[in-house]
Design an enzyme around this catalytic site. Sequence first.
Site, PDB file in Angstrom:
ATOM      1  N   SER A 139      48.998  62.418  75.150  1.00  0.00           N
ATOM      2  CA  SER A 139      47.585  62.269  74.768  1.00  0.00           C
ATOM      3  C   SER A 139      47.151  60.811  74.883  1.00  0.00           C
ATOM      4  CB  SER A 139      47.373  62.743  73.328  1.00  0.00           C
ATOM      5  OG  SER A 139      47.584  64.124  73.234  1.00  0.00           O
ATOM      6  N   HIS A 194      51.073  70.249  75.445  1.00  0.00           N
ATOM      7  CA  HIS A 194      50.979  70.921  74.143  1.00  0.00           C
ATOM      8  C   HIS A 194      50.868  72.434  74.322  1.00  0.00           C
ATOM      9  CE1 HIS A 194      49.131  66.902  72.695  1.00  0.00           C
ATOM     10  NE2 HIS A 194      50.370  66.968  72.261  1.00  0.00           N
ATOM     11  N   LYS A 249      42.421  56.925  60.530  1.00  0.00           N
ATOM     12  CA  LYS A 249      42.788  56.738  61.943  1.00  0.00           C
ATOM     13  C   LYS A 249      41.599  57.040  62.839  1.00  0.00           C
ATOM     14  CE  LYS A 249      46.155  58.419  65.303  1.00  0.00           C
ATOM     15  NZ  LYS A 249      47.181  59.429  65.557  1.00  0.00           N
ATOM     16  N   ARG A 292      59.914  64.553  75.670  1.00  0.00           N
ATOM     17  CA  ARG A 292      59.748  64.235  77.092  1.00  0.00           C
ATOM     18  C   ARG A 292      60.859  63.325  77.590  1.00  0.00           C
ATOM     19  NH1 ARG A 292      53.797  62.594  75.583  1.00  0.00           N
ATOM     20  NH2 ARG A 292      55.203  61.656  74.088  1.00  0.00           N
TER      21      ARG A 292
HETATM   22  O1  PNS Z   1      51.055  63.958  67.732  1.00  0.00           O
HETATM   23  P1  PNS Z   1      51.687  62.958  66.828  1.00  0.00           P
HETATM   24  O2  PNS Z   1      50.684  61.889  66.458  1.00  0.00           O
HETATM   25  O3  PNS Z   1      52.960  62.391  67.390  1.00  0.00           O
HETATM   26  O4  PNS Z   1      52.073  63.746  65.461  1.00  0.00           O
HETATM   27  C1  PNS Z   1      52.729  63.070  64.417  1.00  0.00           C
HETATM   28  C2  PNS Z   1      52.954  63.955  63.182  1.00  0.00           C
HETATM   29  C3  PNS Z   1      51.647  64.515  62.658  1.00  0.00           C
HETATM   30  C4  PNS Z   1      53.882  65.088  63.552  1.00  0.00           C
HETATM   31  C5  PNS Z   1      53.640  63.028  62.145  1.00  0.00           C
HETATM   32  O5  PNS Z   1      52.843  61.932  61.893  1.00  0.00           O
HETATM   33  C6  PNS Z   1      53.966  63.740  60.834  1.00  0.00           C
HETATM   34  O6  PNS Z   1      54.925  64.489  60.748  1.00  0.00           O
HETATM   35  N1  PNS Z   1      53.154  63.473  59.786  1.00  0.00           N
HETATM   36  C7  PNS Z   1      53.399  64.023  58.463  1.00  0.00           C
HETATM   37  C8  PNS Z   1      53.750  62.909  57.483  1.00  0.00           C
HETATM   38  C9  PNS Z   1      55.119  63.056  56.852  1.00  0.00           C
HETATM   39  O7  PNS Z   1      55.516  64.115  56.424  1.00  0.00           O
HETATM   40  N2  PNS Z   1      55.874  61.916  56.803  1.00  0.00           N
HETATM   41  C10 PNS Z   1      57.148  61.797  56.135  1.00  0.00           C
HETATM   42  C11 PNS Z   1      58.317  62.489  56.742  1.00  0.00           C
HETATM   43  S1  PNS Z   1      58.725  62.094  58.402  1.00  0.00           S
END
Ligand code: PNS
Length: 165
Positions: free
Chosen positions: A136, A22, A46, A99
């Site tokens: 993570s 990150h 969560k 990745r």
């Molecule tokens: O580190 P992560 O858990 O892979 O992050 C995921 C994240 C926060 C980027 C993803 O869950 C996200 O974009 N959440 C926002 C919800 C959203 O907008 N959903 C609809 C469109 S894809």
Amino acid sequence: MSSPRTSTVVLPGSFDPFTLGHLDLARRAAALAEHVVVAVSHNPGKKNLLDLETRRSVIAETLQAEGLDGRTEIRTLGRGLLVDFCREVGAGAVVRGLRSQLDLAYEEPMARMNRHLADIDTVFLLTDQNLAHISSSLVREVHALGGEVDDMLPPAAVAALADVS
Ligand code: PNS
């Protein structure tokens, strides 16, 4: 050709914990855009290893130690849409790391949906080869099973993990 719409990008994630992968993304995003908003996702439903405040302070301490604090800002991403958050902070693009092909399979539908919803593009940065094994979730697993994770994390995250174990 129209002029660029933004100098601000959003780097979203759970960051549970914030890893060296990150950090590399934050550095590289700050080299691409004038301003990087690190959006720490908060979903009360969560179960996280590190709570929101700890995740935020790990990131703040790390970005400061790296001299990135002037170019970055840490915000909480609540339960709304990422594209709405982007509009709120004036960002024209999202940055995510890739990745592997598995990451691409996970990211592609979200990136397409975000473009559909609000014409927000996702800029994918290929993870540095030396950091491509770090996630993570695997850090949490290795840590929970008593393995060594210190060389995959910035010092602030190492300290935070020590506090929860
Ligand atoms: O580190 P992560 O858990 O892979 O992050 C995921 C994240 C926060 C980027 C993803 O869950 C996200 O974009 N959440 C926002 C919800 C959203 O907008 N959903 C609809 C469109 S894809």
